[in-house]
Design a protein around this motif. Structure first.
Motif, PDB file in Angstrom:
ATOM      1  N   LEU A  71       0.808  -1.218   0.000  1.00  0.00           N
ATOM      2  CA  LEU A  71       0.000   0.000   0.000  1.00  0.00           C
ATOM      3  C   LEU A  71       0.849   1.281   0.000  1.00  0.00           C
ATOM      4  O   LEU A  71       0.685   2.154  -0.853  1.00  0.00           O
ATOM      5  N   ALA A  72       1.760   1.356   0.966  1.00  0.00           N
ATOM      6  CA  ALA A  72       2.567   2.582   1.077  1.00  0.00           C
ATOM      7  C   ALA A  72       3.485   2.726  -0.142  1.00  0.00           C
ATOM      8  O   ALA A  72       3.634   3.823  -0.699  1.00  0.00           O
ATOM      9  N   ASN A  73       4.087   1.600  -0.577  1.00  0.00           N
ATOM     10  CA  ASN A  73       4.971   1.637  -1.752  1.00  0.00           C
ATOM     11  C   ASN A  73       4.224   2.125  -2.973  1.00  0.00           C
ATOM     12  O   ASN A  73       4.768   2.849  -3.800  1.00  0.00           O
ATOM     13  N   GLU A  74       2.977   1.710  -3.067  1.00  0.00           N
ATOM     14  CA  GLU A  74       2.165   2.071  -4.231  1.00  0.00           C
ATOM     15  C   GLU A  74       1.982   3.594  -4.292  1.00  0.00           C
ATOM     16  O   GLU A  74       2.152   4.212  -5.337  1.00  0.00           O
ATOM     17  N   ILE A  75       1.670   4.176  -3.145  1.00  0.00           N
ATOM     18  CA  ILE A  75       1.460   5.625  -3.117  1.00  0.00           C
ATOM     19  C   ILE A  75       2.769   6.331  -3.451  1.00  0.00           C
ATOM     20  O   ILE A  75       2.821   7.243  -4.281  1.00  0.00           O
ATOM     21  N   ASN A  76       3.850   5.865  -2.822  1.00  0.00           N
ATOM     22  CA  ASN A  76       5.146   6.522  -3.038  1.00  0.00           C
ATOM     23  C   ASN A  76       5.626   6.342  -4.481  1.00  0.00           C
ATOM     24  O   ASN A  76       6.158   7.266  -5.081  1.00  0.00           O
ATOM     25  N   LYS A  77       5.385   5.162  -5.025  1.00  0.00           N
ATOM     26  CA  LYS A  77       5.831   4.861  -6.386  1.00  0.00           C
ATOM     27  C   LYS A  77       5.159   5.764  -7.412  1.00  0.00           C
ATOM     28  O   LYS A  77       5.768   6.247  -8.345  1.00  0.00           O
TER      29      LYS A  77
END
Ligand code: ATP
Length: 273
Positions: A71-77
């Motif tokens: 989830l967090a990686n997706e937003i940051n990516k």
């Protein structure tokens, strides 16, 4: 036949593309978590409420931890903003010294608020917040009360808490009241179609993808398998095939130093069976 290659997925980041068969969950989380974290001003302006907490529940190996971590990686990516991710195992927050568990929790929430927008993920949250009446343990009661108070005090648009459990019934019911974990997401054992997607995810870095027929066949014969089982199946298939190609690889005679060429490895249908 399929062929393995060294090719890795784009930057090898764990994101939603590494998750199979959970598109409905991903869509829901985009709405429940990503949208409010990134558009907090909308919620503040209209004085509307975003969920403070989302509870993932379901059998082991069905992707709860995987989805939270992605989830967090997706937003940051996607360069949508920078979201901090705090991952804790429920029982790891407990301390044998009186008052220390509560302090650990307060520190965690403070840290999350300082570096907001943030996601706090409690894996195996039932270990941290078990049903209070089932324990005559004052220390545990105090930890649960602290967690409830911390969640009540959260600024909803900047910190969201995710909890994961295999046993919803083991969790203190007060956590499931509105304003705490007010949304619940069930992770079921994967359907045939979902199993096919999970197998696709775990074989997609292979130079030659499994044929449509093989994927359909594997998806059909793996009823009752969770995502973790399917990942293990792919691992076994690769290792089985490697041993066939390099028969002496596990002999203790120096052949351990043989260099394996992944491009030579062709995983065939029989390796999966
Ligand atoms: P537990 O309740 O035991 O903590 P879990 O539901 O959190 O289990 P995960 O840790 O997310 O399960 O899954 C274990 C592994 O299984 C993952 O690292 C991943 O490799 C694989 N897996 C599970 N579900 C999926 C899925 N939907 N798509 C791709 N891989 C999956």
């Amino acid at each position: 036949s399929l062929r393995c290659s060294k090719k890795k997925s784009a930057k090898n980041i764990l994101d939603f593309a590494q998750i199979g068969g959970l598109s409905h969950h991903i869509k829901t989380l985009r709405e429940l978590i990503i949208f409010p974290l990134l558009h907090g001003n909308l919620y503040t302006h209209f004085n509307i409420k975003a969920p403070r907490g989302v509870l993932f529940y379901g059998p082991p190996g069905t992707g709860k931890t995987l989805v939270a971590a992605a989830l967090a990686n997706e937003i940051n990516k996607e360069n949508l903003g920078k979201v901090s991710f705090f991952h804790r195992k429920g029982a790891d927050c407990l301390d044998k010294w009186v008052g220390e568990s509560e302090k650990k929790l307060k520190d965690l929430f403070e840290k999350a608020e300082r570096s907001s927008p943030s996601i706090i993920f409690f894996d195996e949250i039932d270990g941290l917040a078990p049903v209070r009446s089932q324990r005559n343990d004052h220390v545990h009661c105090s930890v649960v009360s602290t967690l409830l108070a911390l969640m009540d005090g959260l600024d909803q648009t900047s910190v969201v808490v995710i909890g994961a459990t295999n046993r919803l019934d083991a969790l203190d019911p007060a956590l499931r009241r509105p304003g705490r974990f007010d949304k619940e997401l069930y992770f079921s054992m994967p359907s045939t179609e979902a199993r096919k997607e999970i197998l696709q995810v775990h074989t997609k870095t292979w130079k030659h993808q499994p044929s449509e027929n093989l994927l359909n066949h594997l998806a059909n014969v793996t009823a009752g398998c969770c995502g973790a089982d399917l990942q293990a199946l792919c691992t076994e298939a690769v290792l089985c095939c490697t041993k066939r190609l390099y028969p002496n690889i596990d002999k203790i005679d120096g052949s351990l130093r043989v260099k394996i060429d992944p491009n030579k490895i062709q995983v065939e249908e029989c390796d999966f069976m």
